[in-house]
Structures are given as structure tokens and as C-alpha cells.
Design a protein around this motif. Structure first.
Motif, mmCIF file in Angstrom:
data_model
loop_
_atom_site.group_PDB
_atom_site.id
_atom_site.type_symbol
_atom_site.label_atom_id
_atom_site.label_comp_id
_atom_site.label_asym_id
_atom_site.label_seq_id
_atom_site.Cartn_x
_atom_site.Cartn_y
_atom_site.Cartn_z
ATOM 1 N N PRO B 81 -58.638 -2.200 -4.278
ATOM 2 C CA PRO B 81 -58.261 -2.438 -5.682
ATOM 3 C C PRO B 81 -56.741 -2.471 -5.904
ATOM 4 N N ALA B 82 -56.002 -1.719 -5.101
ATOM 5 C CA ALA B 82 -54.541 -1.727 -5.254
ATOM 6 C C ALA B 82 -53.996 -3.132 -5.011
ATOM 7 N N TYR B 83 -54.550 -3.804 -4.027
ATOM 8 C CA TYR B 83 -54.076 -5.153 -3.706
ATOM 9 C C TYR B 83 -54.540 -6.156 -4.771
ATOM 10 N N SER B 84 -55.740 -5.928 -5.305
ATOM 11 C CA SER B 84 -56.230 -6.845 -6.350
ATOM 12 C C SER B 84 -55.341 -6.772 -7.587
ATOM 13 N N PHE B 243 -47.566 3.189 -6.015
ATOM 14 C CA PHE B 243 -48.957 3.437 -5.631
ATOM 15 C C PHE B 243 -49.016 4.674 -4.754
ATOM 16 N N LEU B 244 -49.940 5.577 -5.112
ATOM 17 C CA LEU B 244 -50.193 6.741 -4.270
ATOM 18 C C LEU B 244 -51.566 6.572 -3.622
ATOM 19 N N ALA B 265 -57.844 0.188 -10.051
ATOM 20 C CA ALA B 265 -56.732 0.764 -9.281
ATOM 21 C C ALA B 265 -55.902 1.663 -10.194
ATOM 22 N N GLY B 266 -55.353 2.721 -9.624
ATOM 23 C CA GLY B 266 -54.440 3.567 -10.388
ATOM 24 C C GLY B 266 -53.050 3.435 -9.800
ATOM 25 N N GLY B 280 -55.527 -0.360 -19.679
ATOM 26 C CA GLY B 280 -56.145 -1.658 -19.871
ATOM 27 C C GLY B 280 -55.376 -2.616 -20.769
ATOM 28 N N ASP B 281 -54.218 -2.171 -21.291
ATOM 29 C CA ASP B 281 -53.492 -3.021 -22.220
ATOM 30 C C ASP B 281 -52.508 -3.911 -21.461
ATOM 31 N N VAL B 282 -53.015 -4.994 -20.901
ATOM 32 C CA VAL B 282 -52.180 -5.843 -20.060
ATOM 33 C C VAL B 282 -51.421 -6.920 -20.807
ATOM 34 N N PRO B 283 -51.848 -7.296 -22.011
ATOM 35 C CA PRO B 283 -51.249 -8.476 -22.637
ATOM 36 C C PRO B 283 -49.726 -8.471 -22.693
#
Lengths: 127, 293
Positions: B81-84, B243-244, B265-266, B280-283
Motif C-alpha cells: 500500500p505504501a507504493y500504491s 513512511f515508517l 497506507a499510513g 482521506g481528504d486528498v482534493p
């Protein structure tokens, strides 16, 4: 949905079968390509094939060629699981429509990861 | 069986050299990692190896002990998920924010045998023309000289390339050499390896947009963790991301970093950077990208 294991070595079929059971995946077996053709014609719900390369009667590459023209209602995904491990051979299998490739010897984790990467894991299978 | 005194000696040595914090619950780790080293160096036991270190302080032997204890198993695209999230959200955002400089700096802070930085190189190469004309550097560091030597070769066993790489990626990015697989030169050139102990100063490596510092903090005590995180934060670009490892966090630390969870991913961002700390607020990233393209 079912997985079809095609391998002439019964210990390998057993190991893979146990692994699929642990992943809650149902499976049927074939010992060579001709038997696999019969299984594919019998079980329309086969969605994934774990396919050996070298087998008596009909090998894995011949089965792949047959699948291209067999007019199967749904083309199952194919993971080649074989000792054949040279770059050009892997390339030729991929050209025939193999989706993933596992070189023997392999660990349970490797095969599981490849199966899951194609969207198959227990109850949440790709249909 | 290693004596309590000898265990304490190793614990102290490892803490001083690498910040690695162990206690008696990790005795098995000492035994499983150092026994092969003791044999390789011609000692009858870990005890004898320890006595030699106590008496001579042999620098190279100390480093070998640290190497053996800090080398971790890794794989390509570990924690996918980190790569995604990098591919789908973070790198497009960074391309927008860095569009003036057209530079992207990535640091793999504990690169082990190189799978992590090469995975990043593969990811970038698969992003296509959007990175054309960009100056991209991936710095990869580790405390262990021996893993760096291996990482630099870019050569992996059949088993290693089957973990995390798809068959298509293997054929596209590697060349078979006998029984092993060699990463292609174009990707290898993107990665610059150097030896670095995270306990030593590292500000000279410059500002970073993306830092991977995974599976190290779990071995450090709070004070050392705070120190390392503070210094990583200092070199993070304002819109940079950290990223940890999957089981690591910054709980109990005084930090200006905030956790963001996105696409399973966190990761961590500097508080008040343009990326919102609301989940989740990507905009915001998308808006920014649209405005600048």
C-alpha cells in the motif's frame, strides 16, 4: 469458482492443494494437459490454473496454445509453476498468455502472494 | 548458553553503536545472529567472541557484530500500500509542488540489501512520461557495510526476485545472469548508496521529499527515536512524506509530524503542510496539481 492444479508430480499437487485449502479455495487436479482439457470442459467454474511446464502426454505450453482457440466461456487466469527458469522461456510463456510465473522451488508465501495478486483469496474471489 | 554478563556487554555495544535496544527477551536474537558470525570468525562461541571484543575493542569485529544484528530480511515492494499511495497520490502531488525545481529527492534510510530503493526506482520508471525531464535521486543508506556491498551489485537470487515483483516486472527490469537476476543499469543509476548510521549527523544529505525509514524505530528507545525523528523532520521538504514500518508509530514522541491514512497506507507529513491532516481528504493535492498544469 475452482482452481485447477496441473502437475504430473503428486507431491507437488498435494502441497499446492493443502495451500489452496488453507486459503479457502476449492480445487480440482490434472496430471497433464489432456486431463486439464477434460477438467476445463467439465468444470466451467475454473477461474485459475496453476500449471506445470514439463509433463507427459501434453505439456503446459501445449495446453496454453489449446486454450487460445478452445473458445472457453471464461478464460481462466494462469500461473505457471515450474522448474523452467530461464528468461527467454519465461518470456515465451508470458507471450502465450500466462498471468504470473513461479519458479520452483518456491515457498508457500510466494505462491500465495501471486494467487492473491490476481485477485483470488478465499471468499473474495474474482469471478 | 550466553552468560548474563556477556549479554549485557552485547546489549551495551549494540546500543552505543546503533541505538539498537535489546533486553534478555531477545537473547534468541543474539544467539541466532551472532553464532554464525562467531564460527565464521574462528571463535568457539559467542562468549569467546565477546571476550575478544572486550579485550581488544577490535573495530572491524564490532562492526561485524552490528552488521549481523541490524540486517533485516526485506523484499521488493514490501508493504505494497505504501507504493500504491506514492504512485497514485503522493508523487503526483510532489510533482505539482516541485514543478519549479523539477527535482525529486527520495531517501531509503535503512535500505538493507537494496530491495526498497530499487522498488522505488521501478515504481518511478513505471510512471512513464510524467517524470520526463525531472532530476530524480534516490539515496539509499544503511549502517551495515556488508549489506550495502550486496545492494550496490543489484543482483538477486531467484527466491528474492519472486517476492514482491510480478513476472512482468522481473522481465522488464532485470536481466538473468546464470542463476541470479541483475537489475538493469538504468534503474541502478537512479540509486546512490552510502553508509550512514542514523545516530550520527546526517543533515548534509540535504532536503528530502520522500523518506522511507521502516522497521528501525521499533528497536530504538524513546530518547533515540525522538532524536532520529527530529532530525528526519528537519530535512523533510515542507510537502515531504515519511513512511515508517507497518508496526511503527510516533506514539509518545513530541513531533510536528502528523499521520495521514490513505489507500490503506499510513504515512507522516509536517503539520500545516499543504497536505491536510484530515484522513482521506486528498482534493487539496489534486487542486494544486490542476492549478499548476
Amino acid at each position: 469458482m475452482k482452481v485447477l492444479i496441473v502437475d504430473d508430480a503428486s507431491p507437488i499437487r498435494k502441497i499446492i492443494g493443502r495451500m489452496l485449502t488453507s486459503m479457502h479455495l476449492d480445487y480440482v487436479e490434472a496430471t497433464h494437459g489432456k486431463e486439464a482439457m477434460t477438467q476445463l470442459n467439465t468444470h466451467e467454474d475454473i477461474r485459475l490454473i496453476l500449471l506445470d511446464w514439463h509433463m507427459p502426454v501434453m505439456d503446459g505450453m501445449a495446453l496454453l496454445k489449446w486454450m487460445k482457440t478452445a473458445g472457453l466461456s471464461v478464460r481462466p487466469k494462469v500461473i505457471m509453476v515450474t522448474t523452467v527458469n530461464t528468461e527467454n522461456k519465461i518470456e515465451s510463456a508470458m507471450e502465450l498468455g500466462v498471468d504470473e510465473y513461479v519458479m520452483k522451488p518456491f515457498t508457500k508465501e510466494i505462491l500465495e502472494e501471486k494467487i492473491m495478486s490476481l485477485g483470488f483469496s478465499g471468499d473474495k474471489n474474482v469471478q | 548458553m550466553v552468560s548474563k554478563e556477556m549479554l549485557q556487554f552485547y546489549f551495551k555495544l549494540l546500543y552505543q553503536e546503533s541505538g539498537l535496544l535489546l533486553d534478555e527477551s531477545k537473547t534468541y536474537l543474539i544467539e541466532s545472529r551472532l553464532e554464525p558470525l562467531a564460527v565464521q570468525e574462528g571463535f568457539d562461541s559467542i562468549e569467546m567472541l565477546g571476550h575478544q571484543l572486550m579485550q581488544t575493542g577490535n573495530r572491524s569485529l564490532r562492526e561485524k557484530v552490528v552488521d549481523a544484528m541490524t540486517t533485516n530480511e526485506t523484499s521488493f515492494f514490501r508493504d505494497s500500500p505504501a507504493y500504491s499511495v506514492l504512485r497514485e497520490v503522493l508523487i503526483p502531488g510532489l510533482l505539482a509542488s516541485n514543478s519549479a525545481s523539477r527535482k525529486l529527492r527520495i531517501w531509503s534510510a535503512a535500505c538493507s540489501t537494496g530491495q526498497e530503493p530499487y522498488s522505488l526506482a521501478i515504481l518511478l520508471s513505471e510512471m512513464g512520461s510524467m517524470l520526463d525531464g525531472w532530476d530524480i535521486q534516490i539515496m539509499a543508506s544503511d549502517i551495515s557495510e556488508s549489506v550495502l556491498i550486496r545492494a550496490k551489485t543489484g543482483v538477486y537470487s531467484q527466491h528474492e526476485v519472486q517476492r514482491g515483483l510480478t513476472a512482468h516486472q522481473l522481465l522488464r527490469h532485470f536481466t538473468q545472469v546464470g542463476l541470479t537476476w541483475q537489475i538493469k543499469p538504468k534503474l541502478q543509476e537512479l540509486v546512490h548508496f552510502r553508509r550512514l548510521n542514523l545516530l550520527s549527523p546526517f543533515s548534509s544529505i540535504g532536503q528530502m521529499d520522500i523518506v522511507f525509514c521502516r522497521n528501525i524505530l521499533i528497536y530504538l528507545d524513546t530518547k533515540t527515536k525522538q532524536n532520529v525523528i527530529d532530525r528526519i523532520t528537519n530535512l523533510l521538504a515542507p510537502e515531504g512524506v515519511l513512511f515508517l514500518g507497518g508496526t511503527e508509530g510516533l506514539f509518545g514522541l513530541n513531533t510536528s509530524l502528523v499521520r495521514v491514512d490513505e489507500k490503506k497506507a499510513g504515512f507522516y507529513k509536517i503539520k500545516n503542510s499543504f497536505y491536510p491532516d484530515k484522513q482521506g481528504d486528498v482534493p487539496d493535492i489534486k487542486r494544486r496539481r490542476v492549478c499548476q498544469t
